[in-house]
Design an enzyme around this catalytic site. Structure first.
Site, PDB file in Angstrom:
ATOM      1  N   SER A 170       0.802  -1.232   0.000  1.00  0.00           N
ATOM      2  CA  SER A 170       0.000   0.000   0.000  1.00  0.00           C
ATOM      3  C   SER A 170       0.831   1.276   0.000  1.00  0.00           C
ATOM      4  O   SER A 170       0.260   2.373  -0.074  1.00  0.00           O
ATOM      5  CB  SER A 170      -0.964   0.008   1.193  1.00  0.00           C
ATOM      6  OG  SER A 170      -2.078  -0.816   0.925  1.00  0.00           O
TER       7      SER A 170
ATOM      8  N   LYS B 257       0.008   3.670  -2.706  1.00  0.00           N
ATOM      9  CA  LYS B 257      -1.009   4.710  -2.582  1.00  0.00           C
ATOM     10  C   LYS B 257      -0.392   6.097  -2.403  1.00  0.00           C
ATOM     11  O   LYS B 257      -1.077   7.108  -2.605  1.00  0.00           O
ATOM     12  CB  LYS B 257      -1.956   4.381  -1.436  1.00  0.00           C
ATOM     13  CG  LYS B 257      -2.787   3.123  -1.669  1.00  0.00           C
ATOM     14  CD  LYS B 257      -3.757   2.867  -0.521  1.00  0.00           C
ATOM     15  CE  LYS B 257      -4.640   1.660  -0.789  1.00  0.00           C
ATOM     16  NZ  LYS B 257      -3.956   0.376  -0.643  1.00  0.00           N
TER      17      LYS B 257
ATOM     18  N   SER C 291      -6.562   3.491   3.742  1.00  0.00           N
ATOM     19  CA  SER C 291      -5.837   2.666   2.761  1.00  0.00           C
ATOM     20  C   SER C 291      -6.817   1.872   1.895  1.00  0.00           C
ATOM     21  O   SER C 291      -6.561   0.719   1.526  1.00  0.00           O
ATOM     22  CB  SER C 291      -4.863   1.714   3.471  1.00  0.00           C
ATOM     23  OG  SER C 291      -3.819   1.324   2.618  1.00  0.00           O
TER      24      SER C 291
ATOM     25  N   LYS D 198       2.906   6.762   5.286  1.00  0.00           N
ATOM     26  CA  LYS D 198       2.047   5.659   4.850  1.00  0.00           C
ATOM     27  C   LYS D 198       2.620   4.304   5.250  1.00  0.00           C
ATOM     28  O   LYS D 198       3.827   4.090   5.248  1.00  0.00           O
ATOM     29  CB  LYS D 198       1.894   5.702   3.326  1.00  0.00           C
ATOM     30  CG  LYS D 198       0.803   4.778   2.776  1.00  0.00           C
ATOM     31  CD  LYS D 198      -0.571   5.313   3.066  1.00  0.00           C
ATOM     32  CE  LYS D 198      -1.660   4.356   2.615  1.00  0.00           C
ATOM     33  NZ  LYS D 198      -1.765   3.148   3.467  1.00  0.00           N
TER      34      LYS D 198
END
Length: 403
Positions: free
Chosen positions: A73, A76, A139, A242
């Site tokens: 992720s 992202k 997320s 993140k």
């Protein structure tokens, strides 16, 4: 090239600079630089990591920083960067309302099973601002698909935008295949590239980055908290960035924190536990803040030195830098930093344009050049009149003859 260093220059520019040249991941934790008292990088329990200074771009620590790994992720971050750029350019606005399609519906997409979601349903009408929070804070893989369709018309087209920014940012070990980061053949990134994406987020789309410090988001009465646990750590001023996890990727975390004018970005990839990625990131950030500092010794447009000009409408030209200079130095060494400059030609001849490079500024610590910046013209100097140029020609001729 002729070094041009004056007593006034050396006295007035006591700066400080980068490195502790031996401070990289190859150092052991018990190694100590006796001059600066910087211990080696802590042992980090992860497959790859990097620690960089946001302002100067200097790498303070790294291990396997260019190894290609599944980003999970962390992908992202680039999804968010593309959205932030679209908003900044006026192509979309945070108040735009997006109609959710079937390809963003978890029930209709088996690959989303068990993954992070915003829990969107076909036909839902959701503002861009909320989908953006769903991507950054929850997320949400479904939110990524919904925004990709809205921004670019399809996921494939949006991935194309992501990879265009990869090239624009000069990332050497990154290629995206999905908008959300679920494992896919041919998709990879590296600790260094992820840190650079974080740097780009903070620098290029600050309004987008401001969302990353938010700790929770509720959509359709479902409350989810930001998975970056360092946001709650009172010993660090973390404001992003993140997390990511898949079985293939391990536990990933890109984090950024500030202390005074200093900002550090860490990227830890392939951690072995959920909380471990936070612990290891905190080790890196704490070590960096404790033993280094960021200084800004030269400002854009401010005179650093001046030199005679031949054949111009002025006798001298002011020299400096066209961008603020940031240097990362061992903490407490500012008083030891010196600067000198070197011209690319023995004399400077008009005409000269603003920001024209005429040499380089060298920063030294302990007698070693540790960083360099272009030396530029601060103000335009036009060619002088015929008589003035003739006089300069005669003066210069005698100067060459008699030194």
């Amino acid at each position: 090239m002729k070094p041009v260093t004056t007593l006034r220059l050396l006295k007035s520019i006591t700066l400080g600079t980068v490195l502790a040249l031996g401070v990289t991941s190859v150092a052991n934790a018990d190694d100590v630089n006796l001059k600066t008292m910087i211990p080696g990088v802590p042992q980090i329990d992860a497959e790859a990591y990097v620690l960089i200074d946001y302002n100067s771009g200097k790498v303070l620590a790294e291990m396997n920083a260019d190894a290609r790994r599944n980003p999970a992720s962390l992908t992202k971050m680039m999804t968010s960067y593309v959205i932030g750029q679209a908003i900044k350019a006026g192509k979309i606005t945070p108040t735009d309302v997006v109609t959710i399609g079937k390809d963003a519906w978890a029930t209709g997409n088996p690959e989303f099973k068990g993954s992070s979601l915003m829990f969107l349903k076909p036909g839902d009408r959701v503002p861009v601002s909320e989908l953006n929070r769903g991507i950054i804070l929850q997320s949400g893989n479904d939110a990524c698909v919904a925004m990709a369709d809205y921004v670019a018309g399809s996921q494939d087209a949006f991935v194309g935008l992501m990879n265009n920014y990869v090239k624009a940012l000069g990332l050497q070990n990154t290629q995206f295949k999905t908008v959300h980061g679920l494992d896919a053949d041919g998709q990879f990134s590296s600790a260094r590239d992820m840190a650079l994406i974080g740097q780009a987020l903070i620098r290029d789309v600050p309004d987008e980055y401001a969302t990353y410090h938010e700790k929770e988001f509720t959509f359709n009465k479902i409350r989810q908290v930001n998975r970056n646990g360092l946001l709650w750590d009172t010993s660090l001023n973390v404001d992003g960035i993140k997390t990511g996890h898949t079985d293939a990727a391990g536990y990933n975390l890109v984090a950024s924190a500030t202390e005074g004018q200093m900002r550090l970005i860490s990227a830890v990839l392939g951690g072995h536990t959920y909380k471990g990625r936070e612990t290891e990131s905190k080790k890196l950030l704490t070590w960096g803040f404790r033993f280094f500092e960021t200084v800004s010794p030269l400002k854009a447009g401010k005179e650093f030195a001046s030199e005679p000009v031949w054949f111009g409408d002025a006798d001298r030209v002011e020299l400096g830098v066209d961008k603020d200079v940031f240097l990362t130095i061992p903490r407490g060494r500012m008083k030891d930093l010196k600067a000198s400059y070197v011209l690319t030609t023995p004399e400077i001849h008009a005409p000269l344009t603003k920001n024209q490079v005429v040499g380089s500024i060298n920063f030294q610590l302990d007698g070693k050049t540790i960083d360099q910046r272009p030396l530029v013209v601060l103000n335009e100097v036009k060619e002088g009149g015929f008589v003035g140029r003739l006089i300069d020609y005669i003066k210069l001729m005698f100067h060459h003859w008699f030194g």
